[in-house]
Design an enzyme around this catalytic site. Structure first.
Site, PDB file in Angstrom:
ATOM      1  N   ARG A 141       0.835  -1.202   0.000  1.00  8.06           N
ATOM      2  CA  ARG A 141       0.000   0.000   0.000  1.00  8.06           C
ATOM      3  C   ARG A 141       0.871   1.254   0.000  1.00  8.06           C
ATOM      4  O   ARG A 141       1.036   1.916  -1.019  1.00  8.06           O
ATOM      5  CB  ARG A 141      -0.928  -0.019   1.222  1.00  8.06           C
ATOM      6  N   ASP A 142       1.454   1.584   1.115  1.00  7.01           N
ATOM      7  CA  ASP A 142       2.257   2.803   1.221  1.00  7.01           C
ATOM      8  C   ASP A 142       3.484   2.733   0.321  1.00  7.01           C
ATOM      9  O   ASP A 142       3.958   3.746  -0.192  1.00  7.01           O
ATOM     10  CB  ASP A 142       2.679   3.008   2.679  1.00  7.01           C
ATOM     11  N   HIS A 159       5.057   4.268  12.701  1.00  8.82           N
ATOM     12  CA  HIS A 159       5.235   4.179  11.254  1.00  8.82           C
ATOM     13  C   HIS A 159       6.185   5.303  10.846  1.00  8.82           C
ATOM     14  O   HIS A 159       5.780   6.465  10.736  1.00  8.82           O
ATOM     15  CB  HIS A 159       3.865   4.334  10.582  1.00  8.82           C
ATOM     16  N   HIS A 191       9.183   7.105   8.346  1.00  8.90           N
ATOM     17  CA  HIS A 191       9.835   7.229   7.050  1.00  8.90           C
ATOM     18  C   HIS A 191      11.295   7.590   7.291  1.00  8.90           C
ATOM     19  O   HIS A 191      11.647   8.149   8.331  1.00  8.90           O
ATOM     20  CB  HIS A 191       9.145   8.291   6.203  1.00  8.90           C
ATOM     21  N   CYS A 195       4.252   9.562   0.400  1.00 13.45           N
ATOM     22  CA  CYS A 195       2.887  10.065   0.275  1.00 13.45           C
ATOM     23  C   CYS A 195       2.773  10.943  -0.965  1.00 13.45           C
ATOM     24  O   CYS A 195       3.530  11.902  -1.103  1.00 13.45           O
ATOM     25  CB  CYS A 195       2.513  10.868   1.520  1.00 13.45           C
ATOM     26  N   ASN A 228       9.597   4.608   3.236  1.00 10.44           N
ATOM     27  CA  ASN A 228       9.451   4.137   4.607  1.00 10.44           C
ATOM     28  C   ASN A 228      10.755   3.506   5.081  1.00 10.44           C
ATOM     29  O   ASN A 228      11.649   3.205   4.290  1.00 10.44           O
ATOM     30  CB  ASN A 228       8.362   3.058   4.661  1.00 10.44           C
TER      31      ASN A 228
END
Length: 320
Positions: A23-24, A215, A217, A248, A257
């Protein structure tokens, strides 16, 4: 600047890593992977022991074309037993689609800054939180868990510092909605160890019963330093992306990430269990790199584990 508390003498014995690469990791990449390629990457990660995935996001395909196959991806992954599949949803329609596809949990996300939330979902923070009430009602009795996620929890690329009260106010609302977990998102890599400590300590006062997930980065190169601060405070849930993929699309400068293999290596060397197999993660990262057609920012998949030895005769000997 908030004070950093002393490190605990013993970090958690086991850490749960949620893989967010599907996803990310993929939402901001110029290469849009076909569903079968995403599934091949997922199978490589499953072979390495990954059992918890943030698999996709049920957002508008126009907004994030790379995730247009959300339903098909979840349905196919659902055929593999013993996986926990979560997905981001922006509103009740996204939640309905996620439930139909067969997720185990939905993730409601909102930014701690008004500017980023407007860019991300075209809503005010208050409007996002109000809309979450419909999702919470939809989930009642469904067996699907609600998880909360706060983006820009450590800083906003448009507004700068984000007050800790903005984070705690949102966290309190998630707790009222029945969230089972709360993730703090470092959307553009603005977290630092002192900020990590400040947010964790305040949240534990406000929502003491809500488990935290971090979470990070690695935009400014201190993602794993922030993990160390989280470990020092006993946080045992982290999100990461294979190869360091990600960013993002609605935040300038949001690079990848922290890499799953780098995180797993750090934890393994600290004697912390993850249930993951490092060589398998390295294989998955190399597969991801091939799919993207470029080297990925992770380090361990380039260098190998600490004790991955080379043949002495294969290296030139200095002369003179």
């Amino acid at each position: 600047m908030p004070d950093v508390p002393p490190a605990l003498e013993s970090p958690p014995h086991r850490v749960q890593i949620t893989e967010v690469g599907l996803r990310d990791g993929l939402q901001n990449e110029p290469v849009v992977l076909a569903t079968e390629h995403k599934l091949a990457l997922a199978r490589a990660l499953i072979a390495a022991g990954v059992r918890e995935f943030e698999a996709t996001s049920f957002v508008s395909p126009r907004a994030v074309p790379a995730l247009a196959d959300a339903a098909a991806l979840v349905r196919t992954l659902r055929e593999t037993p013993d996986l926990h599949l979560s997905a981001l949803v922006p509103n009740v329609r996204g939640a309905e689609r996620a439930l139909e596809a067969g997720v185990d949990s939905v993730v409601l996300f909102v930014s701690a800054s008004e500017s980023h939330n407007a860019k991300n979902v075209n809503r005010s923070v208050a409007a996002s939180l109000a809309g979450f009430e419909q999702v919470a009602r939809l989930l009642e009795g469904s067996g699907v868990a609600l998880r909360g996620a706060i983006a820009t929890a450590f800083g906003c690329p448009f507004e700068g510092n984000v007050p800790v009260r903005a984070v705690t106010n949102i966290a309190r609302r998630f707790a009222e909605l029945g969230a089972t977990h709360l993730s703090l998102g470092d959307t553009t890599g603005m977290a630092t160890p002192p900020l990590v400590a400040e947010r964790i300590n305040h949240l534990r006062e406000v929502v003491s019963g809500l488990p935290l997930t971090l979470h990070f980065h690695n935009t400014r190169g201190i993602g794993l330093a922030n993990v160390m601060q989280g470990l020092a405070l006993g946080v045992d849930r982290y999100e990461s992306s294979i190869g360091g993929l990600g960013g993002c699309p609605f935040a300038p400068g949001a690079s990848g990430n922290i890499a799953s293999e780098d995180l797993a290596y750090l934890l393994e060397e600290m004697g912390i269990e993850t249930g993951l197999e490092l060589e398998g993660l390295i294989d998955a990262a190399r597969l991801a790199s091939e799919m993207m057609g470029r080297p990925l920012p992770a380090q361990v998949s380039k260098a190998g584990p600490r004790l991955a030895l080379a043949e002495c005769t294969a290296v030139a000997t200095a002369r003179g």
